[in-house]
Design an enzyme around this catalytic site. Structure first.
Site, PDB file in Angstrom:
ATOM      1  N   LYS A 155      -2.779   5.901  -4.061  1.00 14.65           N
ATOM      2  CA  LYS A 155      -3.800   6.869  -3.659  1.00 14.65           C
ATOM      3  C   LYS A 155      -3.577   8.215  -4.340  1.00 14.65           C
ATOM      4  O   LYS A 155      -2.444   8.598  -4.635  1.00 14.65           O
ATOM      5  CB  LYS A 155      -3.789   7.069  -2.135  1.00 14.65           C
ATOM      6  CG  LYS A 155      -3.887   5.782  -1.329  1.00 14.65           C
ATOM      7  CD  LYS A 155      -3.912   6.073   0.163  1.00 14.65           C
ATOM      8  CE  LYS A 155      -3.582   4.828   0.958  1.00 14.65           C
ATOM      9  NZ  LYS A 155      -2.132   4.560   1.012  1.00 14.65           N
TER      10      LYS A 155
ATOM     11  N   TYR B 176       3.418   9.937  -0.427  1.00  9.32           N
ATOM     12  CA  TYR B 176       4.512   9.357   0.349  1.00  9.32           C
ATOM     13  C   TYR B 176       5.875   9.548  -0.328  1.00  9.32           C
ATOM     14  O   TYR B 176       6.912   9.371   0.308  1.00  9.32           O
ATOM     15  CB  TYR B 176       4.284   7.861   0.586  1.00  9.32           C
ATOM     16  CG  TYR B 176       3.007   7.508   1.292  1.00  9.32           C
ATOM     17  CD1 TYR B 176       2.296   8.448   2.037  1.00  9.32           C
ATOM     18  CD2 TYR B 176       2.486   6.222   1.224  1.00  9.32           C
ATOM     19  CE1 TYR B 176       1.112   8.128   2.677  1.00  9.32           C
ATOM     20  CE2 TYR B 176       1.308   5.891   1.871  1.00  9.32           C
ATOM     21  CZ  TYR B 176       0.620   6.841   2.584  1.00  9.32           C
ATOM     22  OH  TYR B 176      -0.551   6.508   3.214  1.00  9.32           O
TER      23      TYR B 176
ATOM     24  N   ASP C 129       0.852  -1.191   0.000  1.00  3.70           N
ATOM     25  CA  ASP C 129       0.000   0.000   0.000  1.00  3.70           C
ATOM     26  C   ASP C 129       0.890   1.243   0.000  1.00  3.70           C
ATOM     27  O   ASP C 129       1.770   1.386   0.845  1.00  3.70           O
ATOM     28  CB  ASP C 129      -0.880  -0.011   1.258  1.00  3.70           C
ATOM     29  CG  ASP C 129      -1.804   1.195   1.326  1.00  3.70           C
ATOM     30  OD1 ASP C 129      -2.988   1.054   0.970  1.00  3.70           O
ATOM     31  OD2 ASP C 129      -1.347   2.282   1.750  1.00  3.70           O
TER      32      ASP C 129
ATOM     33  N   HIS D 178      -7.593   9.871  -1.529  1.00  8.43           N
ATOM     34  CA  HIS D 178      -6.887   9.816  -0.249  1.00  8.43           C
ATOM     35  C   HIS D 178      -7.617  10.524   0.894  1.00  8.43           C
ATOM     36  O   HIS D 178      -7.430  10.180   2.066  1.00  8.43           O
ATOM     37  CB  HIS D 178      -5.498  10.454  -0.443  1.00  8.43           C
ATOM     38  CG  HIS D 178      -4.458   9.952   0.502  1.00  8.43           C
ATOM     39  ND1 HIS D 178      -3.121   9.931   0.188  1.00  8.43           N
ATOM     40  CD2 HIS D 178      -4.535   9.461   1.752  1.00  8.43           C
ATOM     41  CE1 HIS D 178      -2.426   9.441   1.208  1.00  8.43           C
ATOM     42  NE2 HIS D 178      -3.263   9.163   2.168  1.00  8.43           N
TER      43      HIS D 178
END
Length: 285
Positions: free
Chosen positions: A81, A56, A51, A114
């Site tokens: 996401k 990120y 994931d 998200h």
């Protein structure tokens, strides 16, 4: 020496028939990113569910780790996401395809919105969610994503999306641990055929000092992390712990060789106090 998981990881069936592994590995910019840890999780611990998110900042590295592992793409479940800065019909489609290119994969198994709030001025959150979701529906129909869903959405967000769009989200990924158990949201998701997925199952380490968790861990001769992940899985929640430490990843995968008694499940259920250890979407309209 290769680590052999106690038992193979079960899967949860989505409304479109796909099977998502009930345990995954979360990746994040928080605390850094470890290429070696991801490769280790895939090759030594049997992890088949990864994931991540554009936010990120590790898409390219993660794609390299997946390729280095040598595991066929068809054997992996990869979730990505879409951040609110990329909401809107055109922006969402472009961002998904850019993320796909960045990771070097032909498709995502699951692609999520998200956060329920829009960052674009002059447009209501509801309008922006609907516009963005239509882009995800197209990406789904085109095969860029095998399933689509949302993250941090509450009941009223899901209700509005259901009214505005044609595909009900396959997944809703939300903070979930013994201190944060949104039972009404879980009930709603299950009634609507939405798989409930939980992140931060260890409450960012807060479970490690909880006397009740420690007592149960001692009873089963397991770690507090294993107890909380097992509790989440036994509740039927797809569970996404994060770690960049090989030993922790191995530990987090050793949760299929034991079962918590119903009385201990109930004790952990009673720990809910409503606290959030991450973002709280309660006040998002």
């Amino acid at each position: 020496m290769q680590f052999t998981p106690e038992l193979s990881c079960p899967a949860v069936k989505l409304s479109n028939g796909l099977q998502i592994p009930i345990l995954g590995l979360g990746t994040s910019h928080d605390g850094g990113y470890s290429h070696d840890a991801v490769v280790y999780a895939l090759t030594e611990c049997g992890v088949r569910h990864i994931d991540t998110a554009k936010r990120y900042g590790c898409e390219e590295e993660l794609g390299e780790a997946i390729r280095e592992s040598g595991i066929p793409r068809s054997d992996l479940w990869v979730t990505n996401k879409l951040w609110p800065g990329d909401y809107g019909y055109k922006a969402a489609k472009k961002a998904c395809l850019d993320s796909r290119s960045q990771m070097g994969v032909e498709y995502f198994d699951l692609f999520l919105m998200h956060w329920p709030e829009s960052s674009r001025p002059g447009c209501s959150n509801r309008e922006m969610r609907a516009e963005t979701w239509r882009a995800l529906e197209e990406l789904y129909k085109e095969g860029a994503c095998r399933a689509i869903g949302v993250s941090n959405f509450l009941v009223h967000h899901l209700d509005e999306l259901k009214e505005d769009c044609s595909v009900v989200p396959h997944v809703n990924q939300v903070e979930y641990h013994p201190f944060q158990q949104p039972k009404q949201l879980i009930k709603y998701c299950r009634q609507e055929g939405i798989v409930f997925e939980g992140y931060s199952p260890l409450a960012k380490g807060q479970v490690f000092s909880n006397p009740t968790v420690l007592q149960i861990a001692e009873k089963y001769q397991r770690t507090p992390a294993q107890i909380c992940i097992r509790w989440s899985i036994q509740n039927g929640v797809v569970t996404i712990p994060k770690s960049i430490k090989k030993k922790r990843i191995q530990e987090n995968c050793q949760v299929f060789g034991f079962q918590l008694e119903q009385s201990d499940m109930a004790t952990l259920d009673s720990l809910h106090d409503g606290r959030h250890v991450t973002w709280d979407p309660t006040n998002v309209e």
